[in-house]
Design an enzyme around this catalytic site. Structure first.
Site, PDB file in Angstrom:
ATOM      1  CG  ASN A   1     -27.023   9.679   9.263  1.00 49.63           C
ATOM      2  OD1 ASN A   1     -28.170  10.045   9.030  1.00 49.63           O
ATOM      3  ND2 ASN A   1     -26.738   8.565   9.901  1.00 49.63           N
TER       4      ASN A   1
ATOM      5  CG  ASP B   1     -23.430  11.439  11.866  1.00 53.01           C
ATOM      6  OD1 ASP B   1     -22.684  10.530  11.478  1.00 53.01           O
ATOM      7  OD2 ASP B   1     -24.646  11.261  12.107  1.00 53.01           O
TER       8      ASP B   1
ATOM      9  CG  HIS C   1     -28.454  13.835   2.147  1.00 55.32           C
ATOM     10  ND1 HIS C   1     -29.472  13.314   2.908  1.00 55.32           N
ATOM     11  CD2 HIS C   1     -28.851  13.700   0.857  1.00 55.32           C
ATOM     12  CE1 HIS C   1     -30.453  12.885   2.109  1.00 55.32           C
ATOM     13  NE2 HIS C   1     -30.095  13.099   0.865  1.00 55.32           N
TER      14      HIS C   1
ATOM     15  CB  CYS D   1     -15.868  28.528  -1.269  1.00 58.82           C
ATOM     16  SG  CYS D   1     -15.857  30.193  -1.983  1.00 58.82           S
TER      17      CYS D   1
ATOM     18  N   GLY E   1     -32.396   2.762   9.793  1.00 54.46           N
ATOM     19  CA  GLY E   1     -32.679   4.037  10.463  1.00 54.46           C
ATOM     20  C   GLY E   1     -33.091   5.152   9.528  1.00 54.46           C
ATOM     21  CB  THR E   2     -33.634   5.844   6.176  1.00 60.81           C
ATOM     22  OG1 THR E   2     -34.572   5.306   5.269  1.00 60.81           O
ATOM     23  CG2 THR E   2     -32.361   5.040   6.169  1.00 60.81           C
TER      24      THR E   2
END
Ligand SMILES: [Zn+2]
Length: 250
Positions: A108, A110, A125, A133, A192-193
């Site tokens: 996630n 978040d 991720h 940049c 939850g994947t």
């Protein structure tokens, strides 16, 4: 002559004694869905509304940076209005109360694990609240929108600022550290994947090879459900706190 007893496998011993020394928890979008963040792959998820090739690949960014930045600006704004749920809180509790090591590897972007109090955490991720940049490689904490003209606070160049998230076709972050944890794990939890995105989908096999007990906690059986020794299905906010309670109280 009685036959010599075979030694018990290490996952069974650890499970019986309730003393896993090294727990690796892989989390995905299903964990944050109940906090109100859309999942990506489910029916009605983000990838049913957007073509990931347009908004989540280096090629898409080169083609139309404004579109990609706007897509992530929406994700970042949505993030400002969500809070960790009972499953995030339970995993933070596990880290703080379990005597062995607990590491969360999250897909996630978040920051709900941090908000719940988790500290031993790998964002494979990337993170929506960071900007990267492309000109100078510097990462910055970033809560505002990013537009094409946004200048990098480090090098001053515009045009190269992007969300610090891993796109399709890019290598996930911290793979060496993750592999080290998987090789040391005696318990691997996948929460939850969807089980169809590599390399994360391959983690269960790596953990099994190394002798870990493997458990899937998911709303429904994932594509890789049969690879797990144990599977518990239901909403994350119900099954994760119950499983953590079981681990902590033996
Ligand atoms: Zn820069």
């Amino acid at each position: 002559m009685p036959r010599a007893l075979r030694p018990l496998p290490k996952d069974l011993i650890a499970g019986l004694m309730g003393n896993y020394q090294h727990i690796v928890v892989l989390t995905g979008a299903g964990l944050s869905a109940e906090s109100g963040l859309s999942t990506f792959r489910d029916k009605g998820g983000i990838w049913s509304k957007y073509d990931y090739r347009d908004v989540a690949t280096p090629e898409g960014f080169a083609r139309d940076p404004g579109l990609v930045l706007d897509f992530y600006n929406q994700r970042r704004r949505a993030h400002a209005h969500v809070a960790p749920n009972a499953a995030h809180v339970a995993l933070a509790r596990l880290e703080h109360e379990h005597p062995g090591e607990v590491i969360i590897v999250t897909q996630n972007i978040d920051t709900l694990h941090e908000a719940a109090g988790s500290q031993n955490l790998i964002h494979m991720h990337g993170e929506i609240l960071k900007a990267l940049c492309a000109s100078c490689g510097t990462r910055h904490a970033w809560a505002k929108d990013i537009v094409v003209d946004t200048r990098c606070p480090a090098c001053g160049k515009a045009g190269g600022m992007r969300p610090d998230v891993v796109w399709f076709g890019e290598m996930p972050y911290h793979m060496e550290r993750i592999a080290e944890h998987l090789s040391a794990a005696d318990l691997f939890l996948s929460i939850g994947t969807s089980g169809n995105v590599y390399p994360a989908a391959g983690f269960v096999a790596e953990a099994r090879i190394n002798g870990a007990h493997t458990v899937e906690l998911n709303l429904e059986p994932s594509e890789g459900a049969s690879l797990f020794a144990e599977a518990i299905h239901g909403p994350a906010t119900a099954v994760v706190p119950a499983y953590v309670e079981r681990l902590l109280t033996g």
